[in-house]
Design a protein around this motif. Sequence first.
Motif, mmCIF file in Angstrom:
data_model
loop_
_atom_site.group_PDB
_atom_site.id
_atom_site.type_symbol
_atom_site.label_atom_id
_atom_site.label_comp_id
_atom_site.label_asym_id
_atom_site.label_seq_id
_atom_site.Cartn_x
_atom_site.Cartn_y
_atom_site.Cartn_z
ATOM 1 N N LYS A 1 20.714 12.866 -15.765
ATOM 2 C CA LYS A 1 20.450 11.507 -15.352
ATOM 3 C C LYS A 1 21.434 11.105 -14.209
ATOM 4 C CE LYS A 1 20.803 8.161 -18.303
ATOM 5 N NZ LYS A 1 20.522 7.529 -19.468
ATOM 6 N N LEU A 2 22.723 11.637 -14.447
ATOM 7 C CA LEU A 2 23.781 11.257 -13.572
ATOM 8 C C LEU A 2 23.852 12.125 -12.455
ATOM 9 C CD1 LEU A 2 25.657 9.124 -14.747
ATOM 10 C CD2 LEU A 2 27.014 10.814 -15.736
ATOM 11 N N LEU A 3 23.269 13.276 -12.284
ATOM 12 C CA LEU A 3 22.843 14.007 -11.230
ATOM 13 C C LEU A 3 21.502 13.726 -10.668
ATOM 14 C CD1 LEU A 3 23.676 17.451 -13.045
ATOM 15 C CD2 LEU A 3 25.121 15.932 -11.272
ATOM 16 N N GLY A 4 20.925 12.806 -10.963
ATOM 17 C CA GLY A 4 19.841 12.127 -10.311
ATOM 18 C C GLY A 4 18.551 13.074 -10.389
ATOM 19 N N LEU A 5 18.303 14.165 -11.667
ATOM 20 C CA LEU A 5 17.598 15.133 -11.761
ATOM 21 C C LEU A 5 16.431 14.410 -12.800
ATOM 22 C CD1 LEU A 5 19.580 18.169 -11.892
ATOM 23 C CD2 LEU A 5 18.021 17.472 -9.893
ATOM 24 N N VAL A 6 16.768 13.458 -13.578
ATOM 25 C CA VAL A 6 16.238 13.074 -14.712
ATOM 26 C C VAL A 6 16.054 11.465 -14.774
ATOM 27 C CG1 VAL A 6 16.211 12.822 -17.192
ATOM 28 C CG2 VAL A 6 16.166 15.002 -16.021
ATOM 29 N N GLN A 7 14.857 10.961 -15.158
ATOM 30 C CA GLN A 7 15.024 9.601 -15.081
ATOM 31 C C GLN A 7 14.562 8.959 -16.563
ATOM 32 O OE1 GLN A 7 11.036 9.132 -12.511
ATOM 33 N NE2 GLN A 7 11.996 7.286 -12.854
ATOM 34 N N ALA B 1 0.772 -1.239 -0.053
ATOM 35 C CA ALA B 1 0.076 -0.002 0.114
ATOM 36 C C ALA B 1 0.766 1.229 -0.043
ATOM 37 C CB ALA B 1 -0.859 0.012 0.894
ATOM 38 N N GLU B 2 2.097 1.373 -0.081
ATOM 39 C CA GLU B 2 2.697 2.520 -0.245
ATOM 40 C C GLU B 2 2.184 3.751 -1.308
ATOM 41 O OE1 GLU B 2 4.561 -0.120 -0.068
ATOM 42 O OE2 GLU B 2 5.349 -0.227 1.954
ATOM 43 N N LYS B 3 1.595 4.621 -0.815
ATOM 44 C CA LYS B 3 1.362 5.317 -2.003
ATOM 45 C C LYS B 3 2.339 5.961 -2.891
ATOM 46 C CE LYS B 3 -2.827 5.714 -3.490
ATOM 47 N NZ LYS B 3 -3.055 5.251 -4.905
ATOM 48 N N ASN B 4 2.284 6.485 -4.181
ATOM 49 C CA ASN B 4 3.246 7.074 -4.753
ATOM 50 C C ASN B 4 4.320 7.691 -4.122
ATOM 51 O OD1 ASN B 4 3.636 7.286 -7.529
ATOM 52 N ND2 ASN B 4 1.693 8.546 -7.886
ATOM 53 N N CYS B 5 5.463 7.219 -4.102
ATOM 54 C CA CYS B 5 6.530 7.489 -3.165
ATOM 55 C C CYS B 5 7.368 8.635 -4.020
ATOM 56 C CB CYS B 5 7.546 6.374 -3.035
ATOM 57 S SG CYS B 5 7.808 5.080 -4.203
ATOM 58 N N ALA B 6 7.729 9.724 -3.151
ATOM 59 C CA ALA B 6 8.443 10.814 -3.780
ATOM 60 C C ALA B 6 9.819 10.574 -4.074
ATOM 61 C CB ALA B 6 8.090 12.052 -2.997
ATOM 62 N N ALA B 7 10.527 11.450 -4.675
ATOM 63 C CA ALA B 7 11.873 11.073 -4.993
ATOM 64 C C ALA B 7 12.851 11.263 -3.780
ATOM 65 C CB ALA B 7 12.269 12.297 -6.170
ATOM 66 N N VAL B 8 13.805 10.443 -3.883
ATOM 67 C CA VAL B 8 14.723 10.485 -2.408
ATOM 68 C C VAL B 8 15.461 11.390 -2.357
ATOM 69 C CG1 VAL B 8 15.759 8.825 -1.000
ATOM 70 C CG2 VAL B 8 14.228 7.908 -2.834
ATOM 71 N N SER B 9 15.283 12.562 -2.841
ATOM 72 C CA SER B 9 16.179 13.965 -2.955
ATOM 73 C C SER B 9 17.578 13.147 -3.222
ATOM 74 C CB SER B 9 16.193 14.552 -1.634
ATOM 75 O OG SER B 9 16.726 14.000 -0.465
ATOM 76 N N ALA B 10 17.874 12.846 -4.277
ATOM 77 C CA ALA B 10 19.053 12.004 -4.566
ATOM 78 C C ALA B 10 20.187 13.015 -4.447
ATOM 79 C CB ALA B 10 18.867 11.702 -6.075
ATOM 80 N N VAL B 11 20.134 14.412 -5.088
ATOM 81 C CA VAL B 11 21.021 15.280 -5.210
ATOM 82 C C VAL B 11 20.428 16.591 -4.788
ATOM 83 C CG1 VAL B 11 22.265 16.605 -6.761
ATOM 84 C CG2 VAL B 11 22.401 13.942 -6.825
ATOM 85 N N PRO B 12 21.324 17.539 -4.244
ATOM 86 C CA PRO B 12 20.819 18.856 -4.027
ATOM 87 C C PRO B 12 20.150 19.708 -5.136
ATOM 88 C CG PRO B 12 23.298 18.479 -3.909
ATOM 89 C CD PRO B 12 22.547 17.168 -3.605
ATOM 90 N N PRO B 13 20.091 20.906 -4.976
ATOM 91 C CA PRO B 13 19.530 21.586 -6.064
ATOM 92 C C PRO B 13 20.503 21.490 -7.201
ATOM 93 C CG PRO B 13 20.113 22.932 -4.286
ATOM 94 C CD PRO B 13 20.241 21.709 -4.019
ATOM 95 N N PRO B 14 19.885 21.969 -8.493
ATOM 96 C CA PRO B 14 20.986 21.845 -9.669
ATOM 97 C C PRO B 14 22.338 22.631 -9.218
ATOM 98 C CG PRO B 14 18.851 22.973 -10.104
ATOM 99 C CD PRO B 14 18.610 22.121 -8.567
ATOM 100 N N PRO B 15 23.339 22.175 -9.737
ATOM 101 C CA PRO B 15 24.735 22.533 -9.521
ATOM 102 C C PRO B 15 25.080 23.436 -10.651
ATOM 103 C CG PRO B 15 25.014 20.427 -10.443
ATOM 104 C CD PRO B 15 23.608 20.571 -10.424
ATOM 105 N N GLY B 16 26.293 23.758 -11.240
ATOM 106 C CA GLY B 16 26.368 24.621 -12.214
ATOM 107 C C GLY B 16 26.170 24.274 -13.579
ATOM 108 N N VAL C 1 11.353 14.166 -15.407
ATOM 109 C CA VAL C 1 11.785 14.494 -14.112
ATOM 110 C C VAL C 1 11.857 13.552 -13.028
ATOM 111 C CG1 VAL C 1 11.809 16.537 -12.404
ATOM 112 C CG2 VAL C 1 11.791 16.938 -14.768
ATOM 113 N N VAL C 2 12.799 13.287 -12.162
ATOM 114 C CA VAL C 2 12.658 12.708 -11.018
ATOM 115 C C VAL C 2 11.722 13.417 -9.893
ATOM 116 C CG1 VAL C 2 13.793 11.561 -8.985
ATOM 117 C CG2 VAL C 2 14.614 11.375 -11.297
ATOM 118 N N GLU C 3 10.429 12.773 -9.901
ATOM 119 C CA GLU C 3 9.645 13.775 -8.803
ATOM 120 C C GLU C 3 8.843 12.339 -8.018
ATOM 121 O OE1 GLU C 3 8.310 17.670 -10.883
ATOM 122 O OE2 GLU C 3 7.151 15.924 -11.353
ATOM 123 N N HIS C 4 8.034 11.981 -8.791
ATOM 124 C CA HIS C 4 6.927 10.883 -8.130
ATOM 125 C C HIS C 4 7.427 9.649 -9.101
ATOM 126 C CE1 HIS C 4 4.947 13.252 -5.591
ATOM 127 N NE2 HIS C 4 4.627 14.227 -6.644
#
Lengths: 142, 142
Positions: B69-75, B7-22, B88-91
């Motif tokens: 993808k390598l930054l964990g922002l996109v899947q 039953a776990e609902k739509n799990c959110a992204a596991v904040s893989a990486v901080p905000p966008p770097p440079g 985007v990696v969100e849900h």
Amino acid sequence: MDRDPSAEKNCAAVSAVPPPPGLTPGQQAVLTALRQQPQPLSAQALHGVMAVQRSIGLATVYRALDLLKLLGLVQHRVTLSGETLYSVVEHDHHYLTCLQCGVSVPVETCPVQELVAHLQRTNSFRIYYHTLEFFGVCDRCS
Amino acid sequence: MDRDPSAEKNCAAVSAVPPPPGLTPGQQAVLTALRQQPQPLSAQALHGVMAVQRSIGLATVYRALDLLKLLGLVQHRVTLSGETLYSVVEHDHHYLTCLQCGVSVPVETCPVQELVAHLQRTNSFRIYYHTLEFFGVCDRCS
DNA sequence: TACAATATGATAATGATTATCATTCCTGAG
DNA sequence: CTCAGGAATGATAATCATTATCATATTGTA
């Protein structure tokens, strides 16, 4: 040591389909060859190992794999490099794949059998197999 | 009515990486454009929608997606036809796909968050996202 | 400001998969 | 038993998403 959180062990195939129906010799040969492989294999690699013993066209291998997939006997997964790997539907094979170096390590647990049963009920889909794959970066690469 | 089993609902992204770097302007543009898409999109489709507003090379889009993808922002996920779709990696977005007609319906539940946490601990892998996909035949096709 | 490193764009190359089509195999009717 | 129709097969050409290449543009930096 911490216990395994989501604990169903390697779930067996959900006997998606009875035994093989009327497969042609070529299709049988592909299935048999695939059963002898310890690892998931690309269509071309499978064609390679088969060609040693029996002459068979590459296109036939592709066609047979598609058919066997549709029969619930064979499953597929796509690597980062774009190859499709095929294996017999037996046990789940899930992977943890490094986005950088592409290395894949098998994952032993599978928490989705209940979900499969549920989806099967609510979606009028006959589910043959599933892929569960984790992507990230291994320590050597980060 | 039966309750949802796992039953776990739509799990959110596991904040893989901080905000966008440079990120470069091009990479930012790709990320921004992808964020505005309601559906996962192929690189070429994304290039198409981007080219309307801003000139950008197709190769740059591919390169930016790989980096993100390598930054964990996109899947990513691969369709039966071989296209790679990005989002985007969100849900979690999981699918039930018909091997015959290729139609994909979204699956709302995701039972793997605990497993992710466990794998992360035992494998010294930094996990950014995962794909969970069910394959079978829909009722229209069977 | 000039350098070195990186990013970008246009395009050619790659490579897995699919389409094509002529041939062979199989099955069932006669 | 034989023949016709349909499916399967093999060889190969075509497709098409992705990647490699390479010349140019950009960026951060001494």
